[in-house]
Design a protein around this motif. Structure first.
Motif, PDB file in Angstrom:
ATOM      1  N   HIS A  55      96.962  51.256  79.196  1.00  0.00           N
ATOM      2  CA  HIS A  55      96.300  49.983  78.887  1.00  0.00           C
ATOM      3  C   HIS A  55      97.295  48.959  78.324  1.00  0.00           C
ATOM      4  CE1 HIS A  55      92.200  48.229  77.505  1.00  0.00           C
ATOM      5  NE2 HIS A  55      93.094  47.270  77.470  1.00  0.00           N
TER       6      HIS A  55
ATOM      7  N   HIS B 107      86.557  47.788  80.215  1.00  0.00           N
ATOM      8  CA  HIS B 107      86.170  47.551  78.830  1.00  0.00           C
ATOM      9  C   HIS B 107      84.673  47.771  78.703  1.00  0.00           C
ATOM     10  CE1 HIS B 107      89.647  45.215  76.947  1.00  0.00           C
ATOM     11  NE2 HIS B 107      90.080  45.623  78.110  1.00  0.00           N
TER      12      HIS B 107
ATOM     13  N   HIS C 184      98.510  44.924  78.894  1.00  0.00           N
ATOM     14  CA  HIS C 184      98.163  43.680  79.580  1.00  0.00           C
ATOM     15  C   HIS C 184      99.387  42.942  80.092  1.00  0.00           C
ATOM     16  CE1 HIS C 184      93.872  43.601  78.694  1.00  0.00           C
ATOM     17  NE2 HIS C 184      94.193  44.227  77.582  1.00  0.00           N
TER      18      HIS C 184
ATOM     19  N   ASP D 279      96.683  48.734  74.407  1.00  0.00           N
ATOM     20  CA  ASP D 279      96.147  47.371  74.459  1.00  0.00           C
ATOM     21  C   ASP D 279      97.235  46.343  74.137  1.00  0.00           C
ATOM     22  OD1 ASP D 279      94.130  45.681  75.168  1.00  0.00           O
ATOM     23  OD2 ASP D 279      92.960  45.886  73.342  1.00  0.00           O
TER      24      ASP D 279
ATOM     25  N   HIS E  17      88.859  51.411  74.863  1.00  0.00           N
ATOM     26  CA  HIS E  17      88.546  51.409  73.420  1.00  0.00           C
ATOM     27  C   HIS E  17      87.391  52.357  73.071  1.00  0.00           C
ATOM     28  CE1 HIS E  17      90.458  47.604  74.251  1.00  0.00           C
ATOM     29  NE2 HIS E  17      89.359  46.907  74.395  1.00  0.00           N
TER      30      HIS E  17
ATOM     31  N   LYS F  38      91.093  47.561  87.015  1.00  0.00           N
ATOM     32  CA  LYS F  38      90.744  47.140  85.652  1.00  0.00           C
ATOM     33  C   LYS F  38      89.674  46.052  85.662  1.00  0.00           C
ATOM     34  CE  LYS F  38      90.782  46.071  81.395  1.00  0.00           C
ATOM     35  NZ  LYS F  38      91.722  45.470  80.521  1.00  0.00           N
TER      36      LYS F  38
HETATM   37 ZN   LIG Z   1      92.680  45.340  76.720  1.00  0.00          ZN
END
Ligand SMILES: [Zn+2]
Length: 399
Positions: free
Chosen positions: A55, A223, A57, A328, A258, A191
């Motif tokens: 994960h 997510h 970005h 993240d 998460h 994603k």
């Molecule tokens: Zn993220």
């Protein structure tokens, strides 16, 4: 995992040794205490496989015609809160100056990944636009956009660290063609950020898309739970974990980002009642029919706004064979959400570990995130997350 190191891995190891040394040489050495915490974090990992971060970005300001986009509101002085938030993110990236931000972002990220003492496989996430239900783009709702071609190109330029992750809004008229095109280029992970992209995972119009994902062995990383960055009315309902039953029931392998550790939603099994998104995620995890199909990632789980229950629960309940490591990134670099003091108060780390971790954070927030998650322990039993969590590769999950 295969018992023998793959050619990919040996090639990465060689490249990481050559390239990693250069970036390591540039960073000041860690104190003995910090270095020993790093060493401990890697000591029990399988030496024949890379560390995996599922994960991370990709971000770009659209420089040099690279196709990336950030909503101008996020940079405008007329929207001070959004602008402040954007500045925090930009600072967290470690990029100095914005003149060549897009290029430098990938360069700094790659250097931080290569500074790991072992090869790190970084799954680099594209981000599709928001779309209207009729399949036309919704630019006003699009917070940022990173095209699939951008992460494919980044992975081709940094093959020792980046693995491309596509993002395709299923309402797009060319959604299935784009999925097939990305899969043909080796992409095995897709994603979504449903709240921001205006995707309802439970919409039956996406069934054909899901079936094609399953046929192509493409895993969905999505997510779930509340998204702080999303201000659109009604959008948080799209992050309801129970809406993921649709792809799961059609055989798609799903990783919940998460572990849905933020916010509350309607409990769709008990109309009129609400429940925490994390509780709804656990309900899916406890459903025997989703074993081997549903997973969670540990990204953002240590951030102060998500503490303590989800992290405490995951350390207490052993779901490790269904968890994946995720940072993240660039969020671990945002000091506003990383409160190591709170982790000491919760007895998840010691005071001495906190000092060492703070030092690692200064040197490399990506390494900090990894070492922190390897250090956390259940305050009552002392149990830590198993080493396998940190080497689990999403491409091995689909079957
Ligand atoms: Zn993220």
């Amino acid at each position: 995992m295969s018992p023998r190191p793959s050619r990919w891995f040996r090639c990465c190891l060689a490249l990481a040794l050559i390239l990693g040394m250069a970036s390591l040489a540039a960073a000041p050495p860690l104190s003995p205490a910090a270095q020993s915490l790093v060493d401990r974090a890697f000591a029990d990992l399988d030496p024949d496989h890379p560390v995996v971060d599922v994960h991370v970005h990709a971000i770009g300001l659209g420089q040099d015609g690279d196709g990336t986009f950030v909503n101008p509101e996020k940079l405008s002085p007329r929207h001070p809160v959004k602008r402040l938030e954007t500045n925090l993110y930009l600072k967290a990236t470690g990029v100095k100056g914005l003149a060549h931000f897009d290029r430098d972002y990938l360069e700094v990220l790659a250097a931080r990944a290569r500074a790991f003492p072992r090869p790190l496989k970084v799954y680099l996430l594209a981000m599709d636009r928001a779309y209207h239900p009729d399949g036309t783009p919704d630019p006003a709702r699009t917070e940022f956009h990173v095209p699939n071609a951008y992460v494919l190109d980044a992975a081709a330029r940094y093959p020792d660290v980046f693995v491309p992750v596509a993002s395709i809004h299923p309402a797009r008229k060319d959604a299935i063609q784009e999925l097939e095109a990305c899969a043909a280029k080796g992409v095995r992970l897709l994603k979504w950020l449903p709240n921001a992209q205006a995707i309802d995972p439970a919409d039956p119009r996406y069934d054909a898309f899901y079936r094609r994902m399953k046929e192509l062995g493409v895993v969905l990383l999505t997510h779930a739970g509340e998204e702080k960055a999303v201000a659109v009315k009604g959008a948080q309902a799209l992050g309801n974990p129970l809406r993921l039953r649709r792809p799961l029931d059609l055989g798609v392998t799903v990783i919940v980002a998460h572990c849905a550790s933020l916010g509350r939603n309607e409990d769709l099994d008990h109309p009129g009642k609400a429940a925490s998104n994390f509780e709804l995620f656990l309900r899916l995890m406890d459903d025997p029919k989703y074993r081997g199909r549903l997973y969670g990632d540990l990204s953002a789980i240590t951030q102060v706004n998500r503490l303590p229950r989800p992290l405490m629960t995951l350390l207490a309940r052993d779901l490790d064979d269904r968890l994946l490591n995720g940072s993240d990134y660039p969020l671990p670099g945002v000091d506003l959400v990383i409160w190591t003091r709170r982790l000491v108060a919760l007895k998840l780390i010691t005071r001495a570990e906190r000092r060492a971790l703070n030092e690692i954070w200064q040197a490399n927030p990506l390494l900090f995130d990894f070492v922190l998650k390897r250090t956390l322990r259940n305050p009552r039993t002392g149990r830590r997350f198993a080493p396998g969590v940190f080497q689990r590769d999403p491409v091995a999950l689909s079957g």
